[in-house]
Design an enzyme around this catalytic site. Structure first.
Site, PDB file in Angstrom:
ATOM      1  N   TYR A   1     -16.200  36.560  73.306  1.00  0.00           N
ATOM      2  CA  TYR A   1     -15.149  37.450  73.798  1.00  0.00           C
ATOM      3  C   TYR A   1     -14.214  37.857  72.660  1.00  0.00           C
ATOM      4  CZ  TYR A   1     -11.090  38.769  76.645  1.00  0.00           C
ATOM      5  OH  TYR A   1     -10.044  39.414  77.207  1.00  0.00           O
TER       6      TYR A   1
ATOM      7  N   HIS B   1      36.489  31.122  33.014  1.00  0.00           N
ATOM      8  CA  HIS B   1      35.203  31.808  32.867  1.00  0.00           C
ATOM      9  C   HIS B   1      35.343  33.290  33.261  1.00  0.00           C
ATOM     10  CE1 HIS B   1      30.650  31.871  33.267  1.00  0.00           C
ATOM     11  NE2 HIS B   1      30.994  32.944  33.967  1.00  0.00           N
ATOM     12  N   GLU B   2      35.904  33.513  34.448  1.00  0.00           N
ATOM     13  CA  GLU B   2      36.033  34.896  34.918  1.00  0.00           C
ATOM     14  C   GLU B   2      37.021  35.679  34.054  1.00  0.00           C
ATOM     15  OE1 GLU B   2      33.913  36.144  36.877  1.00  0.00           O
ATOM     16  OE2 GLU B   2      33.058  34.223  37.464  1.00  0.00           O
TER      17      GLU B   2
ATOM     18  N   HIS C   1      35.182  37.065  31.119  1.00  0.00           N
ATOM     19  CA  HIS C   1      34.488  38.322  31.408  1.00  0.00           C
ATOM     20  C   HIS C   1      35.487  39.473  31.477  1.00  0.00           C
ATOM     21  CE1 HIS C   1      30.627  36.550  32.285  1.00  0.00           C
ATOM     22  NE2 HIS C   1      31.004  35.925  33.382  1.00  0.00           N
TER      23      HIS C   1
HETATM   24 ZN    ZN Z   1      29.902  34.600  34.596  1.00  0.00          ZN
END
Ligand code: ZN
Ligand code: ADP
Ligand code: MG
Length: 644
Positions: free
Chosen positions: A151, A449-450, A453
């Site tokens: 089937y 860190h920021e 940037h």
């Molecule tokens: Zn970063």
């Protein structure tokens, strides 16, 4: 609201009702279970009849009854015995397999005379009864199993036009031109002007094929829509059908991939047949790269099913009568991996590229999706459009929706500009993780860190200005600095790349400078900047030493044509590439370090502010810069820079 209904093209009807989804798998299983139960009930009834059940007694009882002279005859059949009493009733019992009846009975102290009076008849086990009792329990399940397999295989081959068993998958979805809710027209697709112009021709043809045929024009068979994910390829294809008022059959390439060999091809055949009957019509194969990858390269393990499906699509397209009024549309975001056979003339020879929307288009898309949403008086969609370079149509639709959710959550009746702005970041970076609380030291490290940037990005001339700095974690990042270009960029220059790399290094340098230690927080930055530097050398010819040449970065080979072939280059070249990449990163490192030392006052001020308030928006940020002797960049400065 209709526009959001249109956002979900997946729920169409199935092609041709008799072949539809069919009874679902649970119903089928239930049916099988019922049949099975009925069969086994029947079997035990018949068995009881054949073995003409009579009262079963222990052997000792039989022995006592023989002794008492009540039993006239005993029939033995294998291990079971039937005793007939003088009153014609029968009782059955069992004896041990090995011992004979007389032995056993004498063991029960039956006197030999009494036993002699009983007629003992020993029958062979055999006849219908035997066969029935031994074979049926084996044969019936085996037959059932064969039945089910037969089937299923019939279903899978799709033979006989009956496809009840589709493993819960539906076939192609159909959107009929009468379906007002699902219908999409060019009005629902904002921007994408060039694509619409290209496609208008297809619409014209579908609306009025005679005009084209009479003048002897060859009708396009295949249209390939190419563009990044979410740029509205699926939407545009549906809009073509909506504009022309023809049925739209759609199926997705990825649906074929994990199917059994042969199923895909037969579905394609079916789909084309149905569409031809409904002509003029559109067949849409979404994500065609899933089946249309270059064949026979062994890449991706050589999938038979995929090849058969692809072949079937090609065969069907070639088999069109010259003036078949069916147009095949397909969409992909990977045109580079498509099999060249698909792109041959007479197949998908019309190609329409859909770009990411520019600023004006983004505003239009936002407006389209704001139709059903009440906007507050302060909403300025052009500002949102300005702040969302690189967003696709789908991202913008998502942004609008997020903003509406925000407003609804706060039980407001209108969307505000702030809802929209918060949603940009949510779509771009993932939801804020407020539960992820940084400890005091982590917070300080992230802040510096920021700030690293941010200060590099604010000072270097080719870097983008900072819109926002935050130390609230989002997605995977502990903090983020959001910088946006003044304008949409179609091209990037070497100087911009170099400044970008310096900005990425800013976080790493800041940590090293302030804490004389490093965290894992910079690892993503390093990955991004390294691959960017490598691309500069190997793809863009931006290294003076390597010159204007494109290399396969991973193996240091020069690329030819589509990059699949090419002569092996020496280790020497690979070494030179690595050396150049390092040179680039080193020089950017020095530049970023210089910026941070020169503007240390501003840098520290930003970090301190971040520890305190966690998020600084552009205005506040620029005030801090100015207070510490850094002039923020203005749009004019960028425009007057010499071409980089
Ligand atoms: Zn970063
Ligand atoms: P693709 O097929 O290119 O990945 P879709 O067509 O599925 O993208 O687009 C997803 C959603 O994004 C659409 O349903 C629509 O809501 C929105 N969208 C994309 N592009 C546009 C556009 N140009 N105008 C309006 N909405 C768009
Ligand atoms: Mg799509």
């Amino acid at each position: 609201m209709p526009s959001s209904n249109k956002d979900k093209p997946k729920k169409g009807k199935n092609v041709s009702p008799p072949k539809g989804e069919g009874p679902n798998i649970w119903m089928q299983l239930g049916l099988a279970l019922v049949v099975f139960l009925a069969l086994s009930a029947g079997y035990s009834l018949v068995r009881d009849y054949v073995t003409n059940k009579s009262e079963e007694v222990p052997l000792s009882q039989i022995a006592t009854d023989i002794d008492a002279g009540k039993i006239t005859a005993i029939t033995i059949e294998g291990d079971s015995l039937t005793a007939t009493y003088s009153d014609k009733t029968t009782k059955t019992s069992r004896k041990e397999s090995e011992a004979s009846l007389t032995q056993t009975l004498s063991g029960f102290q039956v006197s030999p005379e009494k036993l002699g009076a009983v007629a003992i008849d020993i029958k062979d086990e055999g006849g219908i009864r035997f066969w029935f009792l031994t074979l049926v329990p084996i044969l019936v399940p085996a037959l059932l199993l064969f039945g089910v397999i037969w089937y299923l295989s019939r279903q899978l081959r799709g033979g006989g036009g009956m496809q009840a068993f589709t493993f819960g998958r539906s076939l192609a979805r159909l959107i009929s031109p009468e379906d007002e809710v699902q219908r999409v027209t060019f009005k629902d697709v904002a921007g994408a002007k060039e694509a619409k112009v290209e496609l208008t021709e297809i619409v014209d043809f579908l609306k009025n094929p005679k005009k084209f045929i009479q003048i002897g024009a060859r009708i396009p068979k295949g249209v390939l829509l190419m563009g990044a994910p979410g740029t509205g390829k699926t939407l545009l294809a549906r809009a073509v059908a909506g504009e022309a008022g023809v049925p739209f059959f759609s199926i997705s390439g990825s649906e074929f991939v994990e199917m059994f060999v042969g199923v895909g091809a037969s579905r394609v055949r079916d789909l084309f047949q149905t569409a031809k009957k409904a002509a003029p019509a559109i067949i849409f194969v979404d994500e065609i790269d899933a089946v249309g990858r270059i064949r026979g390269t062994g890449v991706g393990g050589g999938n038979d099913e995929r090849e058969q499906t692809l072949n079937q699509i090609l065969v069907e397209m070639d088999g069109f009568e010259p003036n078949e009024k069916v147009i095949v549309m397909a969409a992909t975001n990977r045109p580079d991996v498509l099999d060249p056979a698909l792109l041959r003339p007479g197949r998908f020879d019309r190609r329409v590229t859909i770009d990411l929307p520019d600023r004006k288009d983004r505003e239009d898309i936002l407006t389209t999706h704001a139709r059903q949403k009440p906007l507050g008086p302060d909403v300025k969609l052009f500002v949102i459009a300005e702040r969302t370079p690189g967003f696709s149509g789908a991202d913008l639709a998502n942004l609008m929706n997020e903003a509406a959710i925000l407003a609804a959550r706060e039980d407001r009746k209108e969307l505000t500009q702030f809802d929209l702005i918060r949603s940009i970041e949510k779509v771009m970076l993932g939801p804020e993780r407020t539960s992820h609380v940084l400890n005091r030291r982590e917070k300080e490290i992230t802040a510096y860190h920021e700030a690293g940037h941010a200060i590099v990005s604010s000072v270097l001339p080719y870097a983008d200005p900072v819109h926002k700095v935050s130390i609230i974690s989002r997605g995977r990042a502990a903090g983020y600095t959001l910088k946006l270009p003044f304008d949409d960029k179609r091209m990037q220059s070497k100087k911009e790349f170099l400044d970008d790399i310096a900005v990425s290094l800013g976080g790493y340098i800041a940590e090293k400078m302030m804490f004389d230690d490093l965290t894992t927080g910079a690892s993503n930055d390093l990955q991004v900047l390294t691959s960017l530097a490598r691309d500069m050398v190997t793809l863009y010819g931006m290294s003076d030493k390597m010159g204007p040449m494109a290399f396969d970065a991973s193996r240091g080979r020069a690329m030819f044509g589509n990059g699949l072939e090419g002569g092996e280059r020496s280790e020497e070249v690979a070494k030179q590439i690595d050396h150049e990449v390092k040179q680039i990163i080193d020089s950017c490192y020095k530049k970023a370090e210089d910026v941070i030392t020169t503007h240390k006052k501003a840098f520290v001020a930003i970090a301190k502010a971040l520890v305190e308030v966690e998020t600084i928006e552009r205005d506040e940020f620029e005030k801090i810069l100015i207070a510490n002797g850094v002039t923020p960049k203005k749009k004019e400065d960028i425009e007057h820079q010499p071409l980089a």
